[in-house]
Structures are given as C-alpha cells and as structure tokens.
Design a protein around this motif. Structure first.
Motif, PDB file in Angstrom:
ATOM      1  N   LYS A  16       8.325 -13.912   3.874  1.00 47.59           N
ATOM      2  CA  LYS A  16       8.081 -13.138   5.099  1.00 47.59           C
ATOM      3  C   LYS A  16       6.594 -12.940   5.319  1.00 47.59           C
ATOM      4  O   LYS A  16       5.854 -12.680   4.377  1.00 47.59           O
ATOM      5  CB  LYS A  16       8.768 -11.783   4.990  1.00 47.59           C
ATOM      6  CG  LYS A  16      10.265 -11.900   5.100  1.00 47.59           C
ATOM      7  CD  LYS A  16      10.877 -10.545   4.903  1.00 47.59           C
ATOM      8  CE  LYS A  16      12.264 -10.680   4.348  1.00 47.59           C
ATOM      9  NZ  LYS A  16      12.738  -9.428   3.780  1.00 47.59           N
ATOM     10  N   VAL A  18       3.476 -10.950   6.921  1.00 47.28           N
ATOM     11  CA  VAL A  18       3.121  -9.584   7.321  1.00 47.28           C
ATOM     12  C   VAL A  18       1.731  -9.578   7.946  1.00 47.28           C
ATOM     13  O   VAL A  18       0.795 -10.182   7.402  1.00 47.28           O
ATOM     14  CB  VAL A  18       3.112  -8.637   6.095  1.00 47.28           C
ATOM     15  CG1 VAL A  18       2.740  -7.215   6.523  1.00 47.28           C
ATOM     16  CG2 VAL A  18       4.452  -8.655   5.380  1.00 47.28           C
ATOM     17  N   LEU A  20      -1.021  -6.785   8.784  1.00 49.84           N
ATOM     18  CA  LEU A  20      -1.299  -5.367   8.492  1.00 49.84           C
ATOM     19  C   LEU A  20      -2.609  -4.959   9.158  1.00 49.84           C
ATOM     20  O   LEU A  20      -3.650  -5.587   8.936  1.00 49.84           O
ATOM     21  CB  LEU A  20      -1.391  -5.175   6.963  1.00 49.84           C
ATOM     22  CG  LEU A  20      -1.846  -3.822   6.439  1.00 49.84           C
ATOM     23  CD1 LEU A  20      -0.925  -2.691   6.912  1.00 49.84           C
ATOM     24  CD2 LEU A  20      -1.877  -3.834   4.902  1.00 49.84           C
ATOM     25  N   TYR A  44       5.846 -11.378  -0.336  1.00 49.39           N
ATOM     26  CA  TYR A  44       5.453 -11.353   1.080  1.00 49.39           C
ATOM     27  C   TYR A  44       4.093 -12.035   1.196  1.00 49.39           C
ATOM     28  O   TYR A  44       3.276 -11.965   0.274  1.00 49.39           O
ATOM     29  CB  TYR A  44       5.303  -9.911   1.584  1.00 49.39           C
ATOM     30  CG  TYR A  44       6.614  -9.178   1.748  1.00 49.39           C
ATOM     31  CD1 TYR A  44       7.190  -9.024   3.000  1.00 49.39           C
ATOM     32  CD2 TYR A  44       7.273  -8.648   0.643  1.00 49.39           C
ATOM     33  CE1 TYR A  44       8.394  -8.363   3.151  1.00 49.39           C
ATOM     34  CE2 TYR A  44       8.471  -7.983   0.782  1.00 49.39           C
ATOM     35  CZ  TYR A  44       9.032  -7.839   2.041  1.00 49.39           C
ATOM     36  OH  TYR A  44      10.208  -7.181   2.187  1.00 49.39           O
ATOM     37  N   PHE A  46       0.529 -12.431   3.613  1.00 51.31           N
ATOM     38  CA  PHE A  46      -0.210 -11.717   4.658  1.00 51.31           C
ATOM     39  C   PHE A  46      -0.881 -12.710   5.588  1.00 51.31           C
ATOM     40  O   PHE A  46      -1.477 -13.693   5.122  1.00 51.31           O
ATOM     41  CB  PHE A  46      -1.220 -10.751   4.025  1.00 51.31           C
ATOM     42  CG  PHE A  46      -0.529  -9.509   3.535  1.00 51.31           C
ATOM     43  CD1 PHE A  46      -0.490  -8.371   4.322  1.00 51.31           C
ATOM     44  CD2 PHE A  46       0.150  -9.510   2.323  1.00 51.31           C
ATOM     45  CE1 PHE A  46       0.202  -7.246   3.896  1.00 51.31           C
ATOM     46  CE2 PHE A  46       0.838  -8.388   1.886  1.00 51.31           C
ATOM     47  CZ  PHE A  46       0.868  -7.252   2.674  1.00 51.31           C
ATOM     48  N   ALA A  53       3.443 -13.295  12.659  1.00 53.62           N
ATOM     49  CA  ALA A  53       4.035 -12.363  11.682  1.00 53.62           C
ATOM     50  C   ALA A  53       5.507 -12.084  11.955  1.00 53.62           C
ATOM     51  O   ALA A  53       5.954 -12.071  13.103  1.00 53.62           O
ATOM     52  CB  ALA A  53       3.257 -11.054  11.712  1.00 53.62           C
ATOM     53  N   ILE A  55       6.653  -9.296  10.365  1.00 51.09           N
ATOM     54  CA  ILE A  55       6.564  -7.833  10.275  1.00 51.09           C
ATOM     55  C   ILE A  55       5.137  -7.417  10.608  1.00 51.09           C
ATOM     56  O   ILE A  55       4.186  -7.962  10.039  1.00 51.09           O
ATOM     57  CB  ILE A  55       6.880  -7.341   8.840  1.00 51.09           C
ATOM     58  CG1 ILE A  55       8.225  -7.895   8.352  1.00 51.09           C
ATOM     59  CG2 ILE A  55       6.876  -5.820   8.766  1.00 51.09           C
ATOM     60  CD1 ILE A  55       8.495  -7.624   6.877  1.00 51.09           C
ATOM     61  N   ILE A 128      11.798  -1.845   3.887  1.00 50.16           N
ATOM     62  CA  ILE A 128      11.879  -3.038   4.743  1.00 50.16           C
ATOM     63  C   ILE A 128      13.279  -3.651   4.609  1.00 50.16           C
ATOM     64  O   ILE A 128      13.904  -4.039   5.599  1.00 50.16           O
ATOM     65  CB  ILE A 128      10.799  -4.076   4.347  1.00 50.16           C
ATOM     66  CG1 ILE A 128       9.409  -3.487   4.566  1.00 50.16           C
ATOM     67  CG2 ILE A 128      10.955  -5.360   5.163  1.00 50.16           C
ATOM     68  CD1 ILE A 128       8.275  -4.357   4.011  1.00 50.16           C
TER      69      ILE A 128
END
Ligand code: 5AD
Ligand code: SF4
Length: 450
Positions: A16, A18, A20, A44, A46, A53, A55, A128
């Motif tokens: 996944k 992400v 941020l 995860y 980034f 993304a 998330i 999550i």
C-alpha cells in the motif's frame, strides 16, 4: 515477513502506498518520522505524489485556527480531486485528531476513514486494517502517561541535524494553549535511551542533534534532569552541536546555564517564549512569571552566557488586552532585544481555560494592527543584531542548500542559529568551517571563508 492486510478499497496484494503530509511544529515532523518507521515495518511504501497514494494521512496541528482550517480545506480538496472513480483512504493524525475527534467523525462531508492521536501511532496498522477491511471509521485518540516511542527508530531524511523527542506532553496549562489537551501529560525517555540514539545517529552521519519537547527543559527521568541529559549527550563522540527547543522560562537552574556556558558542543541559543510583556495578561495566561522575573532571567542568562542568541514567541490580542498593555509588550521587546521572534494573533482554542473564561474580545483589526507594529519593531532589532555580526568570525555548520536559494550558494548556521550564505566553495554538508561575515539582511548573513 510483514503482514499485508486485505483491503477491498485498494488492491490488497500490492504494497500500500501512503502519502503523508505534516503540519505545524517540529514535534509533528518528528512524529511523522515515527509514523514512517512504524508503517514501513508493516510493508507500507511512502510516495511523494499524492495522486499515486492508496492512503493519504495528514499529521495535523491544532495550535491556531489557521492550522486547522487549512486541514479541513485540504481534506475537501483531496476528495474533490480524487472523485468517485479513484477513491482514497484519508486518515487524520496529530493534535487535531485528539481535539476534533467528534467533529471529524460526525462531519459526513469530510469522509475521514481513520483517526490516530499523538500517542496512538503504534496502533496505526490496526486502525487502517479496521477502516479498510470492515469499512468502518476507526479511531484511537487515547492519551498515554507513558508512551515516549523510545523503542521506535524514526525514519529520518538525511541531513546534518536529527531531531530527538526526549520528552512529550505538557503540564503547564497556559490558558490559551491546546497542547496539554491534545498531547497529554509530561513524560520523558531515559538518558541511556536518548544517548544510545545519539550514538546511532553519529554512525548514520548526523553532526547535530536537537533535543525536542513541549517543555524540553522540564525533562525529568527519575532523579535525572535536563542538565544531566545535555551533559551526557555532549559526551557522545562525533556529535558536534547540540540544540534544544522549546523550553519554558520556569526551568532554567544555574547549573544548566553554567553547563551551557562551558560546554562547547551546546549551541549558545535559547528560544525563550515570552508570550506577553504585561503582568496582568501574563497572569491571565497562567505563564507563572512576571515581566520582572522574565527580565531577571534574561539578565542571568546574558551574564552567564554573554554571546547567547535569544529568540521568542509572542501572542498579541489575548482577551481583554488593552492598548496600554500591548505597549508593555512592545517596551519589553525593545528592552530585551531578542534576535528574532515568532509572533501570533491570539486564536481561541476549543477546550482551553481561556476559551471558557475569557471571551475573544479583541477585534481582528486591532490584532492585525498590533502584530504589524510588533513585527516592524522586531524586524529592526533583528536587522540591527544581524548587522552586529559584520566583520566578525564565526564557525558555521554546512547544511543542505534550501530550495529557495540558488544551488551556487553554500549555506550554514552559526552557533546562534543565524543562516549564513556563502559563494559555493567545495565544502559539503556537515563540514564545520570558519567564516567572516561580510553583509547582513533582516533574514540572513553573507560571508566568506576565512
Ligand atoms: N493563539 C495564538 N498563539 C498561540 N500559541 C499557542 N497557542 C496559541 C493560541 N491559542 C503560540 C505560543 C506558543 C507557540 C508555539 O504558539 O506563542 O509559544
Ligand atoms: Fe502550551 Fe504553555 Fe505547554 Fe507551551 S508551556 S505547550 S504554551 S501550555
């Protein structure tokens, strides 16, 4: 092998992604480093591009209204951009999460999937998972008396400076401030744990550490105080400079100032938040000092550490602050001659003592006028202080060149935290070099190699 959760909203078999984004203070930047580390362990990835993304997480700040309005706007814009065909999970982390949990969960238009407060980041994988697997909104905003994340190695970007949170939370309850409610009570990491981290940072190439805490000088672990911690950190070979932020004026024992004065690794810079220069206002703010006590502290600091740089935070337009009382702040600023100041218009924060006891009765136009006058005066002082550097020799630590400066420049900071810009000179990030200051602006210094 790390766990990969099934997620009906996103392709479950892939790592996944992400995105941020961090708002607010250095502590939030540090917390984002913790979050990266916690989630990377769970497989995860980034990403720098929000559109890629699965998330999006916003690590939020609640300290002033401006900060929280920005986050609401951001959530709406993400939802709008992604549309129905390309949905994304959105999580709210940080101080707003704690303070606005109810609003966030009830405001259907925001469509927040999960919320994690500053003491709940270890539960993020679980939150999550709950939000994605069960399609439920999940949250944990519990405040802890113990969580210091001392067992997490933050995922830092490379550079010369590493931030280390040595204590978290605040017990002071200044009446304007939401931090004690969003971040809970003070707790500190053990000196051994901090020193171990500093040793590891040296092996990773960091030259400077900045010890962080909401009241960093209130650090206490068993009988060990902040002076002990600083002394221990300074004994680590390979660390060239140590800074700290933000302290409270109430915790500056002589022993600490004497250590600062003689220890060459501790930078001679103290950020000393004043907040207001009038005793009635200071009392209403619950700052626990008078302007006379503040001035005595400044004198004591300057006697013990003559070349110290002092910076501050000031709030204008606190409820009931009169013109005369604001003038007292201006007089104090002129008297102390801070090297620079962060200035803020008072902003009422939900849950604080001030929001319950004192109506926000200073009109916005007056707050604006006051902050402009204050900024004008401080700008002149900062410029004058910067000009006093001209012709003098300083040691600077070379930093990565900021994006807004031409790459043909080399930049570094003095011990007193002044930015020095030099023509590019072959020195690289992390080098300590001697320079002569040749010019000054209100924002920075220019120099040449000695
Ligand atoms: N309104 C305006 N400024 C504030 N600060 C904290 N709370 C508020 C508020 N409600 C400022 C203080 C503090 C800095 C981090 O933010 O000056 O030192
Ligand atoms: Fe807020 Fe005061 Fe605590 Fe600083 S000391 S975090 S201003 S309550």
């Amino acid at each position: 092998m790390s766990t990969v959760f099934y997620n009906p909203m996103i392709n479950s078999t892939l790592q996944k992604k992400v995105f941020l984004e961090t708002y607010g203070c250095q502590m939030n930047e540090y917390d984002s480093e913790l979050v990266r580390s916690i989630l990377k362990k769970e497989n995860y990835a980034f990403v720098a591009d929000e559109s890629a993304a699965d998330i999006v997480m916003l690590n939020t700040c609640a300290i002033r209204e401006h900060a929280h309005r920005k986050v609401y706007g951001r959530v709406h814009s993400i939802r709008h951009t992604r549309g129905k065909d390309n949905p994304v999970m959105i999580g709210i982390l940080g101080c707003m999460a704690t303070n606005l949990r109810q609003d966030l969960l009830e405001d259907r238009s925001l469509k927040i999937d999960f919320i994690a407060g500053p003491d709940s980041y270890k539960r993020l994988p679980q939150l999550i998972h709950e939000a994605s697997d069960e399609g439920q909104k999940s949250y944990d905003v519990t405040l802890s008396e113990f969580e210091t994340y001392s067992d997490i190695n933050p995922s830092r970007k490379e550079g010369v400076n590493a931030w280390i949170a040595v204590m978290r939370g605040c017990n002071n309850f200044c009446t304007f401030c939401v931090v004690p409610y969003t971040r809970g009570r003070e707790r500190s990491r053990s000196p051994e744990n901090v020193v171990d981290e500093v040793r590891r940072l040296v092996t990773e190439g960091f030259k400077q550490v900045t010890l962080l805490g909401q009241n960093v000088n209130s650090y206490r672990y068993d009988d060990y105080d902040f002076a002990y911690l600083m002394d221990e950190v300074s004994k680590v070979n390979g660390i060239e400079r140590i800074r700290f932020t933000s302290p409270h004026p109430k915790d500056f024992p002589d022993r600490f100032l004497e250590l600062m004065a003689v220890n060459p690794k501790i930078c001679k810079h103290i950020h000393l938040p004043l907040q207001a220069g009038n005793n009635r206002v200071l009392d209403m703010m619950n700052r626990t000092y008078t302007k006379e006590e503040f001035l005595n502290l400044v004198d004591k600091i300057r006697t013990k550490i003559p070349k110290v740089a002092l910076t501050t935070d000031i709030i204008v337009g606190f409820p009931t602050e009169t013109d005369e009382e604001f003038e007292d702040t201006l007089k104090l600023v002129a008297k102390v001659q801070f090297d620079s100041a962060f200035t803020f218009k008072y902003s009422e924060r939900q849950g604080t003592v001030a929001s319950k006891k004192y109506p926000d009765d200073v009109p916005e136009a007056i707050k604006t006028e006051r902050i402009m006058r204050l900024n004008e005066i401080q700008k002149e002082i900062t410029f004058k202080k910067n000009q006093e550097h001209i012709g003098q020799e300083f040691q600077i630590l070379i930093e990565p060149t900021p994006k807004d400066k031409p790459s043909t420049n080399t930049v570094g900071r003095t011990d007193g935290n002044k930015l020095v810009i030099l023509p590019q000179n072959g020195h690289k990030m992390g080098d300590l070099i001697k320079v002569i200051i040749t010019d000054a602006t209100p924002h920075s210094l220019k120099g040449i190699i000695k």
